[in-house]
Write an enzyme that holds these catalytic residues in place. Sequence first.
Site, PDB file in Angstrom:
ATOM      1  CG  ASN A   7      -1.904   1.116   1.245  1.00 39.09           C
ATOM      2  OD1 ASN A   7      -1.896   1.972   0.353  1.00 39.09           O
ATOM      3  ND2 ASN A   7      -2.746   1.146   2.248  1.00 39.09           N
ATOM      4  NE  ARG A  88      -6.414   0.784   0.011  1.00 37.53           N
ATOM      5  CZ  ARG A  88      -6.803   1.172   1.189  1.00 37.53           C
ATOM      6  NH1 ARG A  88      -5.937   1.227   2.176  1.00 37.53           N
ATOM      7  NH2 ARG A  88      -8.037   1.510   1.403  1.00 37.53           N
ATOM      8  CG  HIS A 177     -13.382   2.390   3.231  1.00 35.56           C
ATOM      9  ND1 HIS A 177     -14.275   3.207   3.879  1.00 35.56           N
ATOM     10  CD2 HIS A 177     -12.165   2.927   3.451  1.00 35.56           C
ATOM     11  CE1 HIS A 177     -13.621   4.189   4.461  1.00 35.56           C
ATOM     12  NE2 HIS A 177     -12.333   4.046   4.212  1.00 35.56           N
ATOM     13  NE  ARG A 236     -11.584  11.295   4.787  1.00 29.94           N
ATOM     14  CZ  ARG A 236     -11.517  10.029   4.398  1.00 29.94           C
ATOM     15  NH1 ARG A 236     -12.516   9.481   3.751  1.00 29.94           N
ATOM     16  NH2 ARG A 236     -10.437   9.327   4.652  1.00 29.94           N
ATOM     17  CG  ASP A 278      -8.008   8.738  18.464  1.00 27.27           C
ATOM     18  OD1 ASP A 278      -8.804   8.009  19.096  1.00 27.27           O
ATOM     19  OD2 ASP A 278      -6.903   8.360  18.047  1.00 27.27           O
ATOM     20  CD  GLU A 379      -8.539  -2.008   4.096  1.00 24.36           C
ATOM     21  OE1 GLU A 379      -7.993  -1.767   5.187  1.00 24.36           O
ATOM     22  OE2 GLU A 379      -9.031  -1.124   3.378  1.00 24.36           O
TER      23      GLU A 379
HETATM   24  P1  AMP Z   1      -8.566   3.219  11.332  1.00 20.06           P
HETATM   25  O1  AMP Z   1      -8.667   4.377  10.398  1.00 20.06           O
HETATM   26  O2  AMP Z   1      -9.361   2.025  10.899  1.00 20.06           O
HETATM   27  O3  AMP Z   1      -7.173   2.890  11.751  1.00 20.06           O
HETATM   28  O4  AMP Z   1      -9.307   3.690  12.694  1.00 20.06           O
HETATM   29  C1  AMP Z   1      -8.870   4.774  13.459  1.00 20.06           C
HETATM   30  C2  AMP Z   1      -9.933   5.082  14.503  1.00 20.06           C
HETATM   31  O5  AMP Z   1     -10.115   3.927  15.346  1.00 20.06           O
HETATM   32  C3  AMP Z   1      -9.577   6.234  15.421  1.00 20.06           C
HETATM   33  O6  AMP Z   1     -10.682   7.110  15.583  1.00 20.06           O
HETATM   34  C4  AMP Z   1      -9.284   5.550  16.732  1.00 20.06           C
HETATM   35  O7  AMP Z   1      -9.611   6.344  17.801  1.00 20.06           O
HETATM   36  C5  AMP Z   1     -10.220   4.360  16.682  1.00 20.06           C
HETATM   37  N1  AMP Z   1      -9.799   3.352  17.652  1.00 20.06           N
HETATM   38  C6  AMP Z   1      -8.698   2.585  17.627  1.00 20.06           C
HETATM   39  N2  AMP Z   1      -8.612   1.861  18.774  1.00 20.06           N
HETATM   40  C7  AMP Z   1      -9.697   2.195  19.542  1.00 20.06           C
HETATM   41  C8  AMP Z   1     -10.188   1.825  20.828  1.00 20.06           C
HETATM   42  N3  AMP Z   1      -9.543   0.929  21.571  1.00 20.06           N
HETATM   43  N4  AMP Z   1     -11.349   2.385  21.272  1.00 20.06           N
HETATM   44  C9  AMP Z   1     -12.009   3.280  20.533  1.00 20.06           C
HETATM   45  N5  AMP Z   1     -11.581   3.684  19.304  1.00 20.06           N
HETATM   46  C10 AMP Z   1     -10.456   3.153  18.823  1.00 20.06           C
END
Ligand code: AMP
Length: 393
Positions: A7, A88, A177, A236, A278, A379
Amino acid sequence: MKILSVNAGSSSLKFQMYEMPEEKVLISGVFERIGLDNSLYTIKINGEKIKKEANLSNHKDAVRILIEELLNNKVIKSLDEIKGVGHRVVHGGDRYAKSTIIDEDVIKTIDELSSLAPLHNPANLMGILAFKEEVPDATSVAVFDTAFHQTMPKESYLYAVPYEWFTKYGVRRYGFHGISHDYLTQTLKNVLKNDKPNLITCHLGNGGSITAVKEGLCFDTSLGFSPNAGLVMGTRCGDIDSAIIPYIMNKTDKSLEDVMNDLSKKSGYLGISGISSDSRDIEDGIKNNNERCILAQNLFVRRAIEYIAKYYVELGHVDAICFAGGIGENSISTREEILDGLKCLGIKVDEKANDVRGEFTLITKKDSSVPCYVIPTDEEVMIARDTYHFIEG
Ligand code: AMP
């Protein structure tokens, strides 16, 4: 057979090497800050994580170092052991409904499609060209993030805008996705022992999308012409009224570029909470009664419920719903709030079972009208599978 799953971003390159068809990960890692100062890479092998500094002026440097590491760590004895490299590629437009072997024509098409994905396709191409040069004998395969969504009917993918925008300029919903939604669909086909299930697959990460799958094929999806449609995401905005854009430009003297930047980098969880993109920070804010965090979460959950409800009606009958992505796999409260909002459909979350992170789990009660699952998405393995199938036939 050894296959690399790749990727490539504009300044990064993630990789995972698999022994196929066993799908065993032999080594994985990421090269970061390619073309910038202080570039570095991390590799994971035999449960150990190693971080190193390196001079990475371009993607080819990263590929050369990757090959050295594969040889030094005895993952391969010689270059010809790498039989395939799967890449990817974010945008395949309406040209690719499936993965494809990369030849000169495909390279040209991915390049032409850059106008639809100016941030992603050129970066993906840099990775493709670097591997073509450094590992010329490996079969090179493009796995598109849009391909899974190519089975949508026109009623799902057309916008109600002048028709020539579609015919002349390709304005339509493409969806993204797709590699993840495809993985979730294949997993649920196996779990349900049903080749043609109706599903709602929720990929909720920093970017998020929900897909309706009808008889095993994509029927509708929440991301659109761009990856800034549908759900409320980390930064976003998802769906908004297009008239907001000129209105804010007039009110603030911001350029179109600035406003578009606000909508993709300063909106979503971050925009509403004013604190963070986050979901963990949003959860902490809620614990401290931060009103804007509560509001951000309520908007996020409500939009997800709206899409699931819409797809439930479009599908008529749903065999399963699943949650994946960083939030979908890990945020217990987000899943619970979304499923609670769907209780009028007879969906009954099992609070004990839902108390889980990152593990395949059935999270609804036996008498729930629709079984709902947590499925850790993968993925990388989808890219390796498609690449392997081209080589094995
Ligand atoms: P991704 O883009 O799939 O890597 O997801 C990122 C998002 O997953 C972020 O908003 C992180 O805060 C959330 N995330 C990862 N671990 C946790 C967790 N243990 N509890 C809540 N959210 C999480």
